[in-house]
Scaffold this active site. Structure first.
Site, short mmCIF file in Angstrom:
data_model
loop_
_atom_site.label_atom_id
_atom_site.label_comp_id
_atom_site.label_asym_id
_atom_site.label_seq_id
_atom_site.Cartn_x
_atom_site.Cartn_y
_atom_site.Cartn_z
N ARG A 90 75.62 -26.13 60.99
CA ARG A 90 74.16 -26.09 61.16
C ARG A 90 73.52 -27.37 60.63
O ARG A 90 72.63 -27.95 61.26
CB ARG A 90 73.59 -24.88 60.43
CG ARG A 90 72.07 -24.83 60.36
CD ARG A 90 71.61 -23.57 59.65
NE ARG A 90 70.17 -23.59 59.42
CZ ARG A 90 69.60 -23.90 58.28
NH1 ARG A 90 70.34 -24.24 57.23
NH2 ARG A 90 68.30 -23.90 58.15
N ASN A 196 68.56 -8.27 60.71
CA ASN A 196 68.85 -9.11 59.55
C ASN A 196 67.92 -8.73 58.41
O ASN A 196 66.72 -8.94 58.47
CB ASN A 196 68.68 -10.59 59.91
CG ASN A 196 69.25 -11.50 58.83
OD1 ASN A 196 69.36 -11.12 57.67
ND2 ASN A 196 69.62 -12.71 59.22
N GLY A 220 73.37 -8.67 55.88
CA GLY A 220 72.79 -8.62 54.54
C GLY A 220 72.44 -10.01 54.03
O GLY A 220 72.41 -10.99 54.77
N HIS A 252 80.73 6.41 68.86
CA HIS A 252 82.14 6.74 69.00
C HIS A 252 82.49 7.24 70.40
O HIS A 252 83.66 7.26 70.79
CB HIS A 252 82.55 7.79 67.95
CG HIS A 252 83.96 7.64 67.49
ND1 HIS A 252 85.03 7.51 68.34
CD2 HIS A 252 84.49 7.60 66.23
CE1 HIS A 252 86.15 7.40 67.65
NE2 HIS A 252 85.85 7.45 66.37
N ASP A 256 85.86 3.30 70.21
CA ASP A 256 86.64 3.96 69.16
C ASP A 256 86.88 2.99 68.00
O ASP A 256 86.55 1.81 68.07
CB ASP A 256 87.95 4.53 69.71
CG ASP A 256 88.91 3.48 70.23
OD1 ASP A 256 88.88 2.33 69.74
OD2 ASP A 256 89.71 3.78 71.15
#
Length: 279
Positions: A90, A196, A220, A252, A256
């Site tokens: 970056r 975020n 996080g 689900h 899976d």
């Protein structure tokens, strides 16, 4: 204001022709234009509590999230991501960009999510009751906080765009969200969502999957952590690294556990070896 209309009917009554022929005065027009718009429902104070009216948009979001939480069999997978290589890339890219067009870490992490969908396309899908719909492009909703509410503008075909194009689009969408000018198309449902919460210092979160999507990713706060040093040529046993915890919620019925783990592994590889995003 009907009091300004002179009546020509019997006993000064106002008739239809009077209304048709009436031309409001300049003062009256200015006064009418100056009237404030009707305020929304006011808060209602009770004995030890205050009830705040909920907007129609907030009720709609609440109903949709409740439905998703009740109907989608959620499961959650987390992984720790090392950001140092991403931060270095970056910095290199931003060196050639104007100050007001700088790339953010979020821009690069959004791009990585879209590319991970190409590696594990089964996650970029929806449960449609009788079929599983697999998408050929990744449209990513980015959750943005606006005041007390949330909006989720969409970056379409994020995998087919460069990081600079994604950055410009996200910046414009955030500005539109803050100004309340986003269109329905800009807030349409995508195929994946990123949330975020790092700016609040939250380490991790388990987001609700937004139907009909099959996955939602929560990021996080970035923090420095002490890690074992696996460099055999270094004399230091430990090293410092900038880390972030990423948690993905999956449906689900569509994804899976093994496929969800494969997607997170692909995402981790792209984040920790970001130069591969250019391939």
């Amino acid at each position: 204001d009907i009091s300004q209309i002179g009546g020509t009917g019997p006993n000064g009554r106002i008739v239809a022709d009077d209304v048709t022929a009436f031309v409001p005065s300049e003062a009256g027009a200015v006064a009418a234009a100056a009237e404030p718009a009707a305020a929304g429902p006011a808060a209602i104070a009770g004995d030890g509590f205050v009830d705040y009216p909920v907007s129609e948009a907030s009720r709609e979001i609440a109903a949709r999230l409740t439905k998703s939480k009740q109907e989608v069999p959620h499961y959650y997978l987390s992984v720790d991501l090392e950001l140092d290589a991403l931060l270095s890339l970056r910095e290199t890219l931003n060196a050639s960009l104007p100050e007001d067009e700088q790339l953010t870490v979020n821009d690069l992490m959004l791009k990585a999510a879209a590319l991970a969908m190409k590696t594990v396309p089964d996650v970029n899908a929806s449960w449609m009751e009788t079929v599983v719909r697999s998408y050929t492009r990744c449209d990513i909703n980015v959750v943005v906080g606006v005041g007390d509410g949330l909006v989720h503008p969409v970056v379409k075909d994020a995998g087919g765009k460069g990081v600079k194009a994604i950055s410009d689009e996200v910046r414009a969408l955030v500005e539109g969200a803050q100004e309340g000018t986003l269109s329905a198309e800009e807030c349409a449902s995508g195929t994946f969502t990123i949330l975020n919460l790092g700016m609040y210092g939250v380490k991790s979160a388990q987001p609700i999957v937004s139907q009909p999507q099959a996955a939602t990713l929560a990021l996080g706060a970035a923090e420095e952590r002490v890690l074992p040093n696996d460099d055999p040529e270094s004399e230091q046993i430990y090293r410092l690294a900038t880390m972030v915890t990423a948690t993905c919620s999956f449906d689900h019925r569509v994804v899976d556990g093994a496929v969800g783990a494969q997607w997170l592994a692909a995402y981790k590889k792209l984040i920790e070896s970001p130069i591969t995003m250019l391939l």
